[in-house]
Design an enzyme around this catalytic site. Structure first.
Site, mmCIF file in Angstrom:
data_model
loop_
_atom_site.group_PDB
_atom_site.id
_atom_site.type_symbol
_atom_site.label_atom_id
_atom_site.label_comp_id
_atom_site.label_asym_id
_atom_site.label_seq_id
_atom_site.Cartn_x
_atom_site.Cartn_y
_atom_site.Cartn_z
ATOM 1 N N PHE A 149 -76.477 -51.779 14.644
ATOM 2 C CA PHE A 149 -75.410 -51.097 15.394
ATOM 3 C C PHE A 149 -74.679 -50.176 14.427
ATOM 4 O O PHE A 149 -74.064 -50.648 13.461
ATOM 5 C CB PHE A 149 -74.470 -52.180 15.933
ATOM 6 C CG PHE A 149 -73.206 -51.712 16.602
ATOM 7 C CD1 PHE A 149 -73.166 -51.457 17.965
ATOM 8 C CD2 PHE A 149 -72.020 -51.581 15.874
ATOM 9 C CE1 PHE A 149 -71.982 -51.080 18.598
ATOM 10 C CE2 PHE A 149 -70.835 -51.194 16.492
ATOM 11 C CZ PHE A 149 -70.822 -50.942 17.865
ATOM 12 N N GLY A 150 -74.760 -48.887 14.657
ATOM 13 C CA GLY A 150 -74.152 -47.936 13.728
ATOM 14 C C GLY A 150 -72.921 -47.280 14.321
ATOM 15 O O GLY A 150 -73.022 -46.368 15.158
ATOM 16 N N THR A 203 -69.559 -47.454 12.064
ATOM 17 C CA THR A 203 -68.761 -47.091 10.882
ATOM 18 C C THR A 203 -69.423 -45.960 10.095
ATOM 19 O O THR A 203 -70.652 -45.910 9.974
ATOM 20 C CB THR A 203 -68.636 -48.331 9.965
ATOM 21 O OG1 THR A 203 -68.113 -49.404 10.733
ATOM 22 C CG2 THR A 203 -67.747 -48.061 8.767
ATOM 23 N N SER A 222 -61.883 -48.111 10.115
ATOM 24 C CA SER A 222 -60.971 -48.649 11.138
ATOM 25 C C SER A 222 -60.735 -47.654 12.272
ATOM 26 O O SER A 222 -60.330 -48.042 13.363
ATOM 27 C CB SER A 222 -59.619 -48.998 10.491
ATOM 28 O OG SER A 222 -59.797 -50.005 9.529
ATOM 29 N N ILE A 277 -74.081 -50.905 7.470
ATOM 30 C CA ILE A 277 -74.715 -51.335 8.715
ATOM 31 C C ILE A 277 -75.580 -52.583 8.492
ATOM 32 O O ILE A 277 -76.608 -52.532 7.806
ATOM 33 C CB ILE A 277 -75.549 -50.182 9.332
ATOM 34 C CG1 ILE A 277 -74.683 -48.920 9.470
ATOM 35 C CG2 ILE A 277 -76.159 -50.619 10.673
ATOM 36 C CD1 ILE A 277 -73.383 -49.082 10.256
ATOM 37 N N ARG A 305 -67.014 -59.906 18.224
ATOM 38 C CA ARG A 305 -65.766 -60.504 17.714
ATOM 39 C C ARG A 305 -65.583 -61.912 18.274
ATOM 40 O O ARG A 305 -65.108 -62.819 17.589
ATOM 41 C CB ARG A 305 -64.571 -59.621 18.105
ATOM 42 C CG ARG A 305 -64.527 -58.311 17.343
ATOM 43 C CD ARG A 305 -63.493 -57.352 17.932
ATOM 44 N NE ARG A 305 -63.396 -56.118 17.165
ATOM 45 C CZ ARG A 305 -62.687 -55.057 17.532
ATOM 46 N NH1 ARG A 305 -62.007 -55.075 18.670
ATOM 47 N NH2 ARG A 305 -62.643 -53.980 16.773
ATOM 48 N N GLN A 323 -51.056 -87.183 -3.536
ATOM 49 C CA GLN A 323 -50.399 -86.608 -2.345
ATOM 50 C C GLN A 323 -50.660 -85.108 -2.214
ATOM 51 O O GLN A 323 -50.842 -84.588 -1.110
ATOM 52 C CB GLN A 323 -48.885 -86.855 -2.416
ATOM 53 C CG GLN A 323 -48.518 -88.315 -2.209
ATOM 54 C CD GLN A 323 -47.028 -88.549 -2.290
ATOM 55 O OE1 GLN A 323 -46.260 -87.652 -2.608
ATOM 56 N NE2 GLN A 323 -46.604 -89.765 -2.012
ATOM 57 N N GLU A 330 -65.709 -55.871 11.995
ATOM 58 C CA GLU A 330 -65.341 -56.115 13.404
ATOM 59 C C GLU A 330 -63.834 -55.976 13.623
ATOM 60 O O GLU A 330 -63.255 -56.684 14.449
ATOM 61 C CB GLU A 330 -65.767 -57.530 13.830
ATOM 62 C CG GLU A 330 -67.228 -57.803 13.659
ATOM 63 C CD GLU A 330 -68.049 -57.321 14.823
ATOM 64 O OE1 GLU A 330 -67.476 -56.711 15.750
ATOM 65 O OE2 GLU A 330 -69.264 -57.541 14.789
ATOM 66 N N GLY A 331 -63.207 -55.069 12.865
ATOM 67 C CA GLY A 331 -61.759 -54.890 12.962
ATOM 68 C C GLY A 331 -61.086 -55.737 11.903
ATOM 69 O O GLY A 331 -61.214 -56.966 11.910
#
Ligand code: TGC
Ligand code: FAD
Length: 397
Positions: free
Chosen positions: A142-143, A145, A151, A176, A256, A292, A376-377
């Site tokens: 999937f291209g 970017t 962004s 990619i 996402r 602890q 993915e953001g």
């Protein structure tokens, strides 16, 4: 509510499923989850240290994943399994408990490459590509970017112009997943009619893919640069049913969603490793799990892991009921990746120096999650999506 000591004893608390979420799954979901978990144990865990170290993705597993019905599993028809969204999510979780690279492979194939063909393709495109992609005979990527637009993909430079009935595609896509091993690239480009999606088969004249080397994250995953130099494509290479940024952005919702689940798998492995280690590593004459401060770290992990998994399940049920909005997915991605990364870092600290080697899975997951935080953001982009949703004011620019 547990009221007596006896009832308390009868309710065994499982450190790995503290809230008993297993009981919220149906038989088919549990069966798919267990099948993938077993496959990861037998096929991913024995090899992952070496693949990550050498920077390789064992592409031969594509057919095995297909044999399990996992490629495009949440799509219906065309040889796809047609499971519900929760089953797809559980699959992502179990794969990513092994390594984010394997979840990435399945996300890209099913959600980023097959889904746009399934949702926006012509009947001929669906028949041509989807059955072979479900069988793992054809790998997709999937291209979206580009080197200068990550962004903010709406400003992309990659463009396609008409030449008679053909299209001429030019531009560069960056980062990619599966790029150089893909048989077909789903490429988003600007046209006179807005942004459109193109199916570009490997071997198309002018189309080259070059791997990005020296990554310290997602090493067991192929990441490439794609160059399209005046690629001539036939009229039927374009996805006919969508125009504009709605196309690629709605595809992203699918992947996402898988990440919301997947990262909880990586977090579970980190938590489990740290918990086991804390019980056997002795310092100052006692297991470090008896201090602890260590218990506080483990409990923080437990709480966030359970909250994140519960959130994933809730979003999965909403998706299956048709009630899931993209902003819900943003909330899940933002929270679960952020918390998974915190869990990984905290788990690493419990292992001390041992935590920095590949002998244990934690640093590998931690480094992988740095990519997942970005792709993915980014978490900033999902914050802004949510900020806009609650204030009504856009703050991207
Ligand atoms: P904006 O003006 O808000 O919207 C443009 C059109 O798109 C629609 N839309 C959506 N539709 C469905 N789902 C969504 N999530 C949508 N978001 C927006 C919107 O309704 C509008 O439609 P229409 O019909 O009115 O035109 O868009 P914008 O350009 O201002 O962008 C907003 C922003 C910043 C949120 C968006 O660009 C964004 O999400 N940026 C992040 C980019 C990103 O996530 N890239 C991921 C690349 S793929 C990847 O990383 C794969 S990793 C794979 C792996 O290995 O697992
Ligand atoms: P930039 O957009 O340059 O962002 C840099 C920083 O600035 C980030 O912190 C970001 O949040 C911040 N920032 C940007 N804008 C704003 C703003 N408005 N307000 C506040 N902060 C802001 N892409 C694909 O298309 N297909 C793939 O298969 C794919 N696979 C990938 C695999 C890997 C391993 C990686 C690392 C990336 C992959 N990507 C893929 C690309 C990924 O989607 C982008 O890296 C991502 O969208 C961010 O873009 P960028 O890296 O250019 O960062």
């Amino acid at each position: 509510m547990v009221t007596t000591r006896q009832t308390k004893q009868q309710m065994a608390l499982d450190p790995l499923d503290f809230l008993g979420l297993d009981a919220q799954l149906d038989d088919e979901e549990r069966m798919i989850r267990d099948t993938v978990r077993t496959w990861v144990r037998e096929r991913v865990l024995p090899g992952i240290e070496g693949w990550f170290d050498r920077g390789e993705f064992p592409v031969e597993v594509a057919k095995e994943l297909a044999g399990l019905g996992l490629l495009g599993m949440h799509l219906s028809g065309y040889g796809c399994a047609g499971t519900n969204s929760v089953s797809y999510g559980l699959t992502c979780l179990e794969l990513e408990a092994g390594d984010s690279g394997f979840r990435s492979f399945v996300s890209v194939q099913g959600s980023l490459a097959m889904f746009p063909i399934w949702a926006f393709g012509s009947e001929e495109q669906k028949q041509e590509w989807l059955p072979r992609m479900a069988k793992g005979e054809v790998i997709g990527c999937f291209g979206l970017t580009e080197p200068d637009f990550g962004s903010d993909p709406a400003r992309m430079r990659t463009a396609a112009r008409r030449d008679g009935s053909d299209w001429i595609l030019s531009g560069t896509k960056m980062w990619i997943t599966n790029g150089s091993i893909a048989d077909v690239a789903v490429v988003w480009a600007r046209t006179d009619e807005g942004v459109r999606g193109f199916l570009v088969p490997k071997g198309t004249h002018g189309f080259t893919a070059k791997d990005i080397e020296r990554k310290l994250s997602l090493r067991a995953s192929v990441t490439s640069e794609l160059v399209f130099d005046e690629c001539r494509l036939p009229a039927d290479a374009v996805l006919p049913e969508v125009r504009g940024m709605r196309g690629p952005l709605s595809v992203l919702n699918e992947a996402r969603f898988g990440i919301v689940w997947g990262v909880m798998g990586a977090a579970r492995t980190c938590y489990q490793t740290a918990l086991d280690y804390s019980k056997s590593r002795v310092q100052f004459g006692r297991p470090i799990g008896g201090f602890q401060l260590t218990q506080q770290k483990l409990v923080n992990m437990l709480v966030e892991l359970n909250k994140g998994t519960l959130l994933a399940l809730h979003l999965g049920r909403m998706k299956d009921e048709g009630r899931l909005a993209p902003e819900h997915v943003s909330l899940g991605k933002l929270n679960n990746v952020r918390e998974a990364l915190k869990i990984a870092r905290e788990a690493r600290s419990i292992l001390g120096a041992s935590g920095i080697t590949l002998e244990y899975p934690i640093i590998r997951h931690m480094n992988n999650l740095e990519s997942v935080l970005t792709y993915e953001g980014t978490n900033e982009i999902h914050t802004l999506i949510l900020g806009q949703a609650i204030t009504g004011i856009e703050a991207f620019e």
